[in-house]
Every structure is written in C-alpha cells, then in structure tokens.
Write an enzyme that holds these catalytic residues in place. Structure first.
Site, mmCIF file in Angstrom:
data_model
loop_
_atom_site.group_PDB
_atom_site.id
_atom_site.type_symbol
_atom_site.label_atom_id
_atom_site.label_comp_id
_atom_site.label_asym_id
_atom_site.label_seq_id
_atom_site.Cartn_x
_atom_site.Cartn_y
_atom_site.Cartn_z
ATOM 1 N N GLU A 95 0.813 -1.220 0.000
ATOM 2 C CA GLU A 95 0.000 0.000 0.000
ATOM 3 C C GLU A 95 0.841 1.263 0.000
ATOM 4 O O GLU A 95 0.587 2.176 -0.772
ATOM 5 C CB GLU A 95 -0.930 0.052 1.224
ATOM 6 C CG GLU A 95 -2.287 -0.564 1.015
ATOM 7 C CD GLU A 95 -2.228 -2.064 1.068
ATOM 8 O OE1 GLU A 95 -1.182 -2.598 1.469
ATOM 9 O OE2 GLU A 95 -3.212 -2.719 0.701
ATOM 10 N N HIS A 164 -11.299 -4.696 10.088
ATOM 11 C CA HIS A 164 -11.819 -4.447 8.740
ATOM 12 C C HIS A 164 -13.067 -3.593 8.759
ATOM 13 O O HIS A 164 -13.790 -3.544 7.768
ATOM 14 C CB HIS A 164 -12.168 -5.783 8.053
ATOM 15 C CG HIS A 164 -10.982 -6.539 7.580
ATOM 16 N ND1 HIS A 164 -10.151 -7.218 8.422
ATOM 17 C CD2 HIS A 164 -10.487 -6.726 6.344
ATOM 18 C CE1 HIS A 164 -9.195 -7.795 7.721
ATOM 19 N NE2 HIS A 164 -9.370 -7.510 6.458
#
Lengths: 366, 430
Positions: A95, A164
């Site tokens: 990322e 999440h």
C-alpha cells in the site's frame, strides 16, 4: 399495485417524496417500477470509471486485484479486458509503495484512481495520502497539484471483525487539502466518482461494501457520460418540517426508513444525504435546521471527534438561536467492532436508534 | 571481498561477515589497524547477482558497462571530462558549499528558522548526478534538499528566499527548508518523512513510461531519487525497489550513505550494511561508488541514466559520502568520532576536483578563484534579495489548499453543471 400508483400520480395527490418512497418500497420488494431504470452501486461505479478512462487516456487504475481478479468487489470488472494492462495495474501488496507511486504519477501529470481493498488498509499508506497528496498543492504554493482519487469500501461490513470495519470519514475529512466524498445511491456513486476523477485535487472516495449490491432507480441524465454531481453539496433526500436528520453512506438508507416510521407517528423528518464530508455543505445543513429547529446527526464511525461532532458544532455555532432542542448525535459504539453478529448489530446505529433520537429531539420520549 | 567501507573499530568484524562474497573487483582484505578506511581505496564495485543470470536472462540485462569503461579509460590515460564540463562541475559544487555555509550563518543570525539540514561534504553526489539530467528529468529528494534544488536549476535567490520564508521563495514561503518544489525545473520535493520521496519518484518514473507506452508521446525522462542510509531500512524503499524492477521503470535510486542517521550509526541499525547488494536481490544492478569523487559518481551516473533512458529499468547506486556538519543545525553532533571527520575532510570533493583540474591542466588557479568569487557574490546577492523581499501577505494563508476549491461539479459560471439543461447534450466542459 402499479395501477394504483399510477392512478395516485395522476390525481396529483402524492408529493414527489412519497412517490419516491413508494418506488423504493417497490425496489425492495424486488420488482421494477415501470419506465424507470435501475442500477446497482457496483455497476454505477464501474460505468463511471469506464467512461472516465475512455474519455481521458491519462486516467489509470491501480490497486490490489483490480485487473485479472476483476476487482476484489468486482467494481473494476471488465476494465482490464477493455483497456489492457498498461492502464489497469495489479499491484503487489504494498500500500505505501503503490499509493506513493500513484501520488508521484499525479505530480507528473497523470490521473490515477488508486483502489484500497478496504480503507482500513489505507492506514499503511496514510502518509502519502496526507503528506504527499493533500499538502502538496499548499506546500508548493500551487505549482504541483495532485489529481488523484483514492477509493474503496469504508466502514463496517458484515462480520468482518475489528480490523476491517473502521470508518475513516472523520480522519480524512479533518485534513485540509483533501476532498472526501461518501456516495449513497447509484446516482451519487456515478456522479461523485466522475466528478472526483475529473477534479484536480486529491479525493478520498469512501464507498460502502454493503451498498455495492443494492439497486437504485437512476435517471436518464445520470446515465449520460458527462454526468457529474457537484462536490461540496448535500442532497435533501426527503423533505420534512419537524426534525433534520443528517447522515451519509449506508446510514442514509436507515435514516429514510426511520423517517417513514416517524411519519407514522406524525413527525415529519427531513433527511439530508451529506454526499460530501469535506467540503461539508454547512449551508444546506444550517438552512434545514433553521427550518425544523431540531437536529439528529447519524454516522457509523466512532463517536469521539466524528463527523457528527463537527456538524453539531457547526449548527450550534451558526444556528443556535433557531434550535428548540439539544442536538442529537448517533454514532457507532465506542468500541472496536466485535465479531458476534448480535454484538455487531448493537455496535452500529440501527433504525430504532435514529427513531428514538428523533423522538427525543421532538420531546416525544424520555 | 565486498565491504564498501568501515569506520573505526569495526573493520575486522565487517570483513569477516562477508569473507566469502564474489566480486569482479576483488580487493585485498584489510585487517589493518582500526584507523584505516577501506572506502578510500574503493573506486567502483559492481555486482550483478550470479543467481539472476541463470533465471530469466532475457528479462535482465547484466550490467557490465561501467566497470569496463572505467578500466578502459585508465590505461589510455584519457581525461574523464572536458574543460567546460570540469568548470561546470566545479562551479556547481562551490555553489552548493557556499550556499550551505551561508545558510548556517543566516540561521545563527535568526534569519532562518525551523529545521535546516545542510549538505556540506556531499556535493559530489548532487553535482555528479544532476548535472547529467535535462530540464524535464525529475529529481526527488529528502529534507536535505537545498543543493539538489540548486543543481537542478532553481535559482539561489529563490531557494534563499524560501528559507527566509519570503513570498519570493520558490514555494512562496509555504514550504520551507524541507519542501523545495519547482514545477519548472521538475524538482518534485523536498520530503520530510524518511522514505516518502522514494515512491513519489517511482511514480514520476512510472509516468515517463506511461507517456511513452500509453499516450504514445516521445518521453525519455528519467527520475533520480536521493535518500540516505537510514532510509534503506524502511519498508517503502523495498516496496519501490520491487515495483521499479517489476515494471522496469526509468528511475535511479541514489543512496547518499553518509554513515549516520542523526546519531544512529549505519552499522548499528542495519543487519547487512552493504546497501548496493539490495539491488540485485530485487533484480536490478547494485553499484557502489566513492561519493567523495565527483568524477567517479558522474561515470556511474552516466551509465545508470543511459540504462534508464534505454528502457532497461532501474539502478541502485550507493554513494559512500559524508556530511561535514551535523544532521541539522540543531544537532550537537557529539557521537561522531573526530578522527572519522578528519579522514573524510581530507577527502573533500571540492578539493579533489580542484586538484584534478589543476594537475590535468584543465584549468588554472586563477580561473577557479574567479569561479569562487562569482559564486560568493551570487550567494551574497541571494541573501540581500531574500532580506529585501516581503513576507507573504495575510491572504496567502488560505490560498492554494485546493487547485480547484469548488470541485469539478461547478461550472465556470459558478452554477452547478448538473443544473444546466444543456449538460446532457455533451456541451459541458471536461
């Protein structure tokens, strides 16, 4: 049932919002209203990216699984086949690296659309979103702007656990230099994503996984390839006169259902779909509160320093003398998201919570 | 044996760790008394991993060029540079040095403030690389970026004004010492976070390749990313080495290994201190070069830049260099050994180039003195200019947060595009 609707429309007895409401009821009953098209949020996003990529060769997509896998949530389905691997990049799981590469490409004149599989993973790249993207136009005194879009699902899904499920709207919206958008319906998704891709500034585009599969009616204008929605303007989804409910993303659906329940009890709620968290449409919110005198703000994220806190502060600062009741704030529970289904339900705002808050604001309950 | 260098006390330890490495240039192992520096005798060590040559040979080109070129040049005794090039390099390094010395003076007089990181001693790296670049090539740097900006072409006045926080600065005073941006000269910053510039540089290189392959433009631009030894332990560095090699991006990763990250010695922080070796691990050549010698740096840079322009992908160049001052002007610099500092001061790149130019009759003392005088005047003038410039106006505080504050959805006449009835006829501006 359709016949009755048409009859009522002809009678002119129904207001536009009621008609829309009944159409939504049809939608949720899985039948299609005659004469209007429907589109899922997923298809809306896909078509928006597709059209922007075909209009401008500088637009490219980058992220994990966006190419051969057709997108982790199938948002980028078909793009690899259509545009080839030079415009749809499957990245390694890096990322920080690929977000920085996207920012560098934007510095040099391209228009990347960087996908985060969920915005939780954006925390690994947050330095680039904030320090190299958001602040660059300011630090370089306007020399280097960053026309990049960071998009992906945000907030809670179903049973995905604490790591999440966080909502990042408040974090990103506190940074000057970023634009933060939160679409709800398919029209929002299409219009806001197209505007975001064309925008010369960094945009954080917060979608919602549970909305991807939902269908919404969509107008002909929204299907046009130059359709765009303005960034920084909220939409009044339902007009009312007793209490203002402001919210964004999935909670708009909950607020609309709450408004129906409230209508049965004689409370007419105005539901505002914020659409844009930064810049926040303070004008629309305040105008609505000045009309209704009561405010209920709803969000899914953590309560402290949230979007609701900002809206409450803004309303208290600008429309205090119009308020007839304390401002109400409904947010997610102040805990990391639990896994068990019943606990997860307790940790997120539900329709009943919104109804209760609205009644409190209207002094109808304890 | 492939150790690049070793500061005092650790020579023996370092050599024993890498005793079995193969290298084209095998130099005798020196288990000499602690005060010797292996680095000073090393000119160039080039290593392309033997494993890679067996795997996918068609994808990777073994880098041999530079070493061969150097070896060829030495026997014929031909000069590495012409007179013009020599004077250009000398002037650039003197500019870097004088400018930084002036910065120190101005800081202690209170004209400059905040964090100021000076580049004294490392000029050979900046000059060696950046003087080979064109205006459209990009440079990305760290907080130690004044000299990179100057070498790339940003005027001394603009940099000095920026440091003073004046409106005539290259970023109108908004950026400061650590954030030198210049769109005109493709100086893409100036980043304060360690490792932050590397992915941005990789993205700029990505754009060059994209312009060539997708937009079908004639684009041969390369990007040079400068960063330090401390950055080579950072995750983003490895992520970018991977992606740059994977996608064969036209980028040169230049490590300015000055052995110290503030007060953390490179050897205390790194499991394998030889940074150039990390290149072949990702499929790109890793080169080590003496960063105190501008001609050697320039030689390596030429090869790396040509490789990148030809589309052969990235190179990792480790420049062994040293900063004569502390990490920043606020750093008391107590941890570094005086003997180490003296050794590197003796290898001052400016003195070395001066010696080369005079010994090879490329220039005489008078010409070099006149360059020094010219630069002194330039820097003085820059200070005067910066002093006389005004501070930014109050309205500048809120400017430039966004390139387009209203967002695309609002048309040039101020109304929302979606409310324009002609919108869906396709007459809207994109």
């Amino acid at each position: 049932m359709l016949g009755i609707l048409r009859q009522k429309a002809v009678d002119g007895a129904l207001s536009a919002s009621t008609f829309r409401r009944t159409r939504s009821a049809l939608v949720s009953a899985r039948s299609y209203a005659a004469g209007s098209k429907e589109m899922t949020v997923r298809d809306a996003l896909n078509s928006a990216i597709d059209e922007e990529m075909s209009a401008d060769p500088k637009v490219f997509v980058m992220g994990e699984e966006v190419g051969q896998y057709q997108g982790a949530y199938k948002i980028t389905k078909g793009l690899l086949e259509k545009y080839g691997p030079e415009r749809v990049y499957d990245t390694p799981i890096t990322e920080a690296g690929f977000t920085g590469i996207g920012v560098g490409a934007a510095y040099a004149g391209l228009k990347p659309v960087v996908e985060f599989m969920t915005f939780n993973f954006s925390m690994q790249a947050i330095d680039h979103i904030i320090n190299s993207a958001a602040k660059s136009n300011y630090m370089s005194a306007g020399q280097i702007n960053v026309p990049i879009v960071f998009r992906g699902p945000n907030g809670a899904a179903a049973g995905v656990g604490a790591q999440h499920s966080q909502c990042y709207a408040a974090w990103y919206a506190s940074v000057p230099g970023l634009k933060v958008l939160t679409p709800y319906s398919a029209e929002d998704a299409r219009g806001l994503l197209k505007a975001a891709i064309r925008d010369p500034d960094p945009v954080v585009f917060l979608e919602n996984e549970l909305l991807y599969g939902e269908s919404f009616p969509i107008s002909e204008e929204a299907l046009d390839s130059s359709f765009c929605l303005p960034i920084g303007k909220a939409k009044i989804e339902r007009e009312g006169k007793d209490v203002t409910i402001t919210t964004f993303s999935k909670m708009v659906g909950f607020a609309l259902k709450a408004a129906e329940k409230l209508a049965e009890e004689g409370i007419s709620a105005e539901v505002i779909n914020l659409r844009s968290i930064r810049p926040l449409d303070r004008a629309t919110i305040n105008a609505s509160v000045r009309k209704t005198s009561r405010l209920v703000t709803v969000e899914e994220g953590f309560p402290q320093h949230g979007v609701c806190a900002e809206i409450c502060a803004s309303v208290v600062e600008e429309s205090f003398s119009y308020l007839d009741a304390p401002v109400e704030r409904i947010a997610g529970a102040d805990v990391p998201m639990p896994y068990a289904a019943n606990l997860e339900r307790l940790a997120l705002p539900q329709v009943e919570d919104i109804v209760r808050a609205a009644k409190r604001a209207c002094y109808r309950s304890k | 044996m492939a150790t690049a260098f070793s500061p005092t006390k650790l020579t023996a330890t370092v050599s024993s760790l890498h005793g079995s490495q193969e290298n084209r240039l095998s130099l005798p192992i020196r288990l000499a008394p602690p005060s010797s520096f292996l680095g000073s005798t090393r000119s160039l060590s080039l290593h392309s991993s033997p494993k890679l040559n067996h795997v996918n040979v068609s994808r990777r080109s073994p880098v041999v060029g530079v070493q061969e070129v150097v070896k060829q040049k030495k026997p014929t005794n031909s000069l590495l540079i012409t007179k013009e090039e020599g004077l250009e390099l000398y002037e650039d390094m003197i500019l870097g040095r004088s400018f930084e010395d002036m910065c120190a003076q101005m800081y202690y007089r209170g004209k400059m403030f905040g964090f100021v990181h000076l580049y004294n001693g490392q000029e050979a790296v900046s000059t060696g690389f950046i003087k080979l670049l064109t205006k459209t090539d990009s440079v990305v740097s760290t907080y130690r970026d004044h000299v990179h900006a100057l070498s790339k072409g940003v005027s001394a006045r603009a940099v000095m004004s920026e440091l003073f926080g004046k409106v005539t600065g290259c970023c109108r005073g908004q950026g400061g010492s650590m954030h030198m941006f210049s769109k005109e000269h493709n100086m893409l910053g100036g980043f304060a976070f360690i490792g932050e510039g590397i992915p941005v540089a990789t993205g700029a290189a990505f754009t060059s390749k994209y312009k060539r392959e997708v937009l079908k433009q004639n684009c041969e631009d390369v990007t040079v990313a400068f960063f330090g030894d401390g950055t080579c332990n950072n995750g983003q560095f490895y992520e970018c080495l991977n992606m740059a090699a994977l996608w064969k991006l036209p980028i040169i990763f230049v490590v300015e290994n000055n052995l110290w990250a503030i007060g953390m010695s490179h050897l205390r922080a790194t499991s394998d201190p030889e940074i150039w070796k990390k290149g072949p691990a990702f499929g790109m050549p890793g080169v080590h070069v003496d960063g105190m010698d501008v001609l050697k740096v320039r030689d390596v840079a030429k090869e790396a830049v040509t490789r990148a322009r030809r589309g052969e992908g990235p190179t990792l160049v480790e420049c062994e260099t040293y900063r004569f001052r502390g990490h920043s002007l606020a750093d008391p610099d107590e941890l570094r050994d005086a003997a180490e500092k003296a050794k590197y001061a003796a290898r001052d790149p400016i003195t070395a180039l001066k010696k080369y130019l005079t010994e090879n009759k490329l220039a005489n003392e008078a010409e070099l003195k006149s360059i020094e005088k010219k630069i002194d005047e330039l820097v003085e003038e820059a200070v005067e200019f910066a002093d006389a410039s005004p501070q930014p106006g109050r309205s500048q505080l809120l400017e430039n947060v966004f390139a387009d504050p209203k967002g695309f959805g609002i048309g040039p006449d101020g109304r929302y595009r979606c409310e324009d009835p002609k919108f869906t006829e396709g007459t809207a501006q994109v």
